[in-house]
Design a protein around this motif. Structure first.
Motif, short mmCIF file in Angstrom:
data_model
loop_
_atom_site.label_atom_id
_atom_site.label_comp_id
_atom_site.label_asym_id
_atom_site.label_seq_id
_atom_site.Cartn_x
_atom_site.Cartn_y
_atom_site.Cartn_z
N TYR A 79 0.85 -1.19 0.00
CA TYR A 79 0.00 0.00 0.00
C TYR A 79 0.89 1.23 0.00
N PHE A 103 0.52 -4.78 2.38
CA PHE A 103 -0.90 -4.67 2.68
C PHE A 103 -1.34 -5.68 3.73
N LYS A 210 -1.75 -0.41 -3.51
CA LYS A 210 -3.00 0.09 -2.93
C LYS A 210 -2.90 1.56 -2.58
N LYS A 211 -3.91 2.34 -3.00
CA LYS A 211 -3.98 3.75 -2.66
C LYS A 211 -5.43 4.20 -2.69
N PHE A 215 -9.88 -0.39 1.44
CA PHE A 215 -9.05 -1.27 2.27
C PHE A 215 -9.83 -2.52 2.69
#
Length: 308
Positions: A79, A103, A210-211, A215
């Motif tokens: 992430y 992550f 991941k951004k 989540f």
């Protein structure tokens, strides 16, 4: 800085097209967005707006962020963290493409893993403990400002898991088309629900990191071992955008360099790679090892309330 001085600076540094676009965006965000009418735009209108923006601004990718790409959730190993970049469709050069951590070592992932794979009560998970402690300190997580809201928050995660286990991953487009599951009320991370899929940035080597939103959805997709999920690409590194540009400009795979040919199967290139080229794919090299910090980003405001 006054609007006049700011406009003069933009005109001087970025040109008339940039000033025009920013002026339109300023009017939009100070009127329509605050009235939340943008969320009622039909999908085609949103796509058209992003297409126009990409033509006006050289800092934006040719790829339309309102059109998600499909990926295996296990392709996301890292992430990006809470800092920029985040703007939808942006292309950015420099050394920003370093992940914050893995992550599957975030509090969100570990807590959902304990809950759904090990049967642990929410009250015994790291995530619940963290938010409860913040409530007691008088510094609550902004989505859970009371104990009742905290309980409801975790009930919604249970509902999300059950929904994805029974129905698979339902995209934001699918939810918009379903009158009983309209996601507009839960949309807190983007200008429109269609671009509130699980968010990723694309690093210079093509790695998907991941951004932004999603989540919980990504964690659940991994725990359920789903084969494919839609993701919204937020920012691309300029070196990766150069690969897209090279492929788009070529008339045959023989015109491509080794790097571009090695990525013809990459999910972020499927909109620019002709189907018959993919037989020419050269296997890409292994991803480089990441010496990433294990700092936990789970309490960042990027983590949205999950939805069905």
């Amino acid at each position: 800085m006054s609007l006049v001085h700011r406009s003069s600076r933009i005109l001087r540094e970025d040109g008339v097209l940039s000033l025009l676009w920013r002026s339109v965006r300023f009017v939009w965000t100070t009127t329509v967005w605050r009235q939340e009418l943008v969320q009622r735009l039909p999908v085609w209108a949103l796509e058209f707006a992003f297409d126009v923006r990409s033509r006006l601004l050289s800092s934006m990718s040719d790829a339309n962020p309102a059109r998600p790409i499909g990926i295996d959730p296990d392709e996301i190993e890292y992430y990006h963290g809470s800092d920029d970049p985040w703007r939808l469709g942006r292309v950015l050069d420099g050394d920003w493409d370093e992940p914050e951590g893995r992550f599957e070592q975030t509090t969100v992932y570990r807590s959902l893993e304990a809950r759904f794979l090990e049967g642990v009560d929410w009250a015994e998970t790291e995530l619940y403990t963290e938010y409860r402690d913040r409530l007691e300190r008088g510094d609550p997580y902004w989505r859970c400002t009371t104990e009742a809201e905290l309980e409801a928050y975790f009930e919604r995660i249970d509902d999300l898991y059950e929904s994805m286990a029974e129905e698979g991953y339902r995209s934001q487009r699918e939810l918009l088309a379903d009158g009983d599951a309209d996601p507009r009320g839960e949309n807190t991370d983007a200008v429109h629900p269609v671009v509130q899929e699980i968010g990723v940035n694309v690093y210079r080597d093509g790695e998907l990191v991941k951004k932004g939103a999603g989540f919980h959805r990504l964690a659940i997709a991994k725990l359920l071992d789903l084969e494919e999920i839609p993701v919204t690409v937020r920012v691309r590194h300029a070196d990766w955008q150069a690969v897209r540009d090279e492929i788009r400009a070529a008339s045959s795979p023989e015109e491509l360099g080794d790097r571009a040919r090695a990525h013809l199967e990459h999910p972020d290139l499927q909109d620019v790679v002709p189907e018959h080229w993919r037989a020419s794919t050269i296997e890409p090299t292994d991803r480089p090892d990441r010496e990433a910090s294990q700092t936990d980003d789970s309490e960042d405001d990027d983590v949205p309330v999950p939805r069905r």
